[in-house]
Enzyme design. Structure first.
Site, PDB file in Angstrom:
ATOM      1  N   GLU A 227       0.846  -1.631  -0.020  1.00 19.39           N
ATOM      2  CA  GLU A 227      -0.401   0.472   0.153  1.00 19.39           C
ATOM      3  C   GLU A 227       1.204   1.233  -0.109  1.00 19.39           C
ATOM      4  O   GLU A 227       1.167   1.475   1.162  1.00 19.39           O
ATOM      5  CB  GLU A 227      -0.402  -0.064   1.044  1.00 19.39           C
ATOM      6  N   CYS A 261      -1.780   8.995   3.013  1.00 25.77           N
ATOM      7  CA  CYS A 261      -1.886   8.802   1.380  1.00 25.77           C
ATOM      8  C   CYS A 261      -3.340   8.797   0.786  1.00 25.77           C
ATOM      9  O   CYS A 261      -2.828   8.999  -0.654  1.00 25.77           O
ATOM     10  CB  CYS A 261      -1.550   6.976   1.133  1.00 25.77           C
TER      11      CYS A 261
END
Length: 450
Positions: A227, A261
């Site tokens: 990720e 993010c």
């Protein structure tokens, strides 16, 4: 060698943590191996009881743990406490649902055929500093409830959080070795991944870190989940509720001081409403209060490290030189970076092309909705995005065209324990959360019986 925890607001050194020697690290690996051999044979009920104990311990200590998060990485204390609460909720979710998620699957064949899910072993996790509890418990709850065990390498500036999480696991009754944090330096990472004890690697972090760790996982033939970075598109169409969109846009960009993010970074607005949205957006950003993250009424604290603040400042300067217009903000004092809005950003500018990890909001003007989708997809990242419009049927069709792992309509982008989460392109691969996430480090074993 030592790592230092430095308070981002005061720049005070609050703790020093010694890095493990290779011999100490090897003993940790061996303990994980022994723990897995026993843990994989425990019942779901036994695992669930301990996982619910962990959730209770996190909730009972949320103020103390929240203060630890704030002191180590700088987010406002109310956000830190909310992070601990969300982590506890994730523990409860997997305690209640893991057994059902991993039930046997039968197939329609002339003979008896089914798949069963067996835990693979010791999962090595490399986690970031920006959500030091949530990122860890997001992967760890599903990993441990599935019968695996884990070793955590946390970011050097939040080792105190890593140790607090390990202590909470032990207090909850988990056997030693089921969850261990290891204070190691980057050169030691390869030796961990190379170990036959490790079955797979999960990383949440930068594109650069992901590329390096994924290469090592491939070299040693280990399953991996990545990720990585994100530059989420926030598309505002001509028929959007502009007041709500501007409110959520502000919330999304300054949450965690913009250090996430999965948060809006590229605000792509159709020309018809660009000026009106820009005014509303600027007003809401201007009303924010930045300062000491421990004080009431503060909306945003400092960035986590001085080098991060300096990088964001450089990205802003470059973007302005490339033609972007500064609407407000842009000043920095040490780690304190003012919430900043720039407009008339082009797809070639640094603020568009790079991930801006901080409170810098970037407005890009699109001709129409098709142009907005094209601009959104014109990026190497594909983590998440959102679309703002009153036409929900049209939004659904546009969402299908978006190149992202997660698309939200008229909502803040966020992760949820029930829904798979992850990205495409340079944002990584694999999924966490939901039924898909819990199966990432399971051996899907097919049984054929005639």
């Amino acid at each position: 060698m030592v790592f230092k925890s430095i308070n981002p607001f005061s720049q005070e050194v609050i703790a020093v943590h010694e890095v493990l020697t290779d011999a100490q690290l090897n003993r940790k690996l061996q303990l994980s191996e022994r723990a897995f051999k026993e843990w994989k044979n425990t019942s779901f009920q036994e695992r669930a009881d301990k996982m619910q104990n962990l959730a209770r311990i996190l909730r009972e200590n949320k103020e103390k743990l929240g203060l630890l998060i704030t002191n180590e990485m700088g987010k406002i204390v109310s956000e830190s406490i909310a992070e601990v609460e969300k982590s506890a909720g994730n523990c409860d979710f997997y305690a209640e649902n893991a057994e059902q998620m991993l039930k046997e699957e039968y197939y329609d064949t002339p003979f008896k055929s089914l798949s069963v899910y067996d835990p693979m072993g010791v999962v090595f996790a490399i986690m970031p500093w920006n959500y030091p509890f949530w990122q860890v418990l997001r992967y760890a709850a599903q990993t441990i409830m599935s019968g695996n065990v884990t070793l955590l390498k946390h970011a050097p500036n939040v080792i105190g959080c890593a140790k607090a999480i390990e202590n909470a696991f032990l207090e909850a009754g988990f056997p030693k070795g089921v969850f261990q944090q290891i204070t190691i330096d980057i050169p030691q990472v390869e030796s961990v991944i190379a170990s036959d004890i490790i079955c797979g690697v999960t990383l949440t972090g930068s594109e650069k870190a992901g590329s390096s760790v994924a290469s090592l996982a491939g070299k040693y033939i280990k399953k991996s989940v990545m990720e990585l970075g994100g530059s989420d598109a926030f598309i505002v169409l001509h028929d959007a509720d502009l007041e709500k969109a501007a409110t959520v846009a502000t919330q999304s960009r300054i949450l965690n001081a913009g250090q996430a993010c999965i948060c809006a970074k590229r605000f792509i607005v159709t020309e018809k409403v660009a000026d009106e949205f820009g005014v509303l957006f600027a007003q809401k950003i201007q009303s924010l209060q930045q300062g000491n993250p421990l004080q009431q009424g503060i909306n945003m604290g400092p960035l986590a490290r001085l080098d991060l603040a300096e990088k964001l400042e450089h990205q802003l300067e470059q973007s302005l030189q490339q033609g972007a217009k500064l609407i407000l903000g842009g000043e920095r004092e040490n780690c304190n970076f003012q919430p900043t809005l720039i407009d008339f950003v082009t797809v070639d500018s640094v603020a568009f092309q790079e991930e801006t990890f901080g409170p810098l909001a970037t407005v890009i003007r699109a001709k129409d909705e098709n142009d907005a989708v094209t601009i959104a997809n014109n990026h190497r990242y594909g983590l998440a995005s959102s679309i703002w419009t009153k036409d929900l049927e049209n939004a659904f069709q546009l969402a299908r065209k978006m190149e992202a792992g997660n698309v939200f309509v008229n909502s803040l982008v966020r992760s949820d324990s029930r829904v798979p989460f992850g990205g495409i392109k340079k944002s990584g691969y694999g999924r966490e959360l939901g039924t898909v996430g819990i199966k990432e480090f399971m051996n899907m074993k097919s049984l054929i019986i005639e």
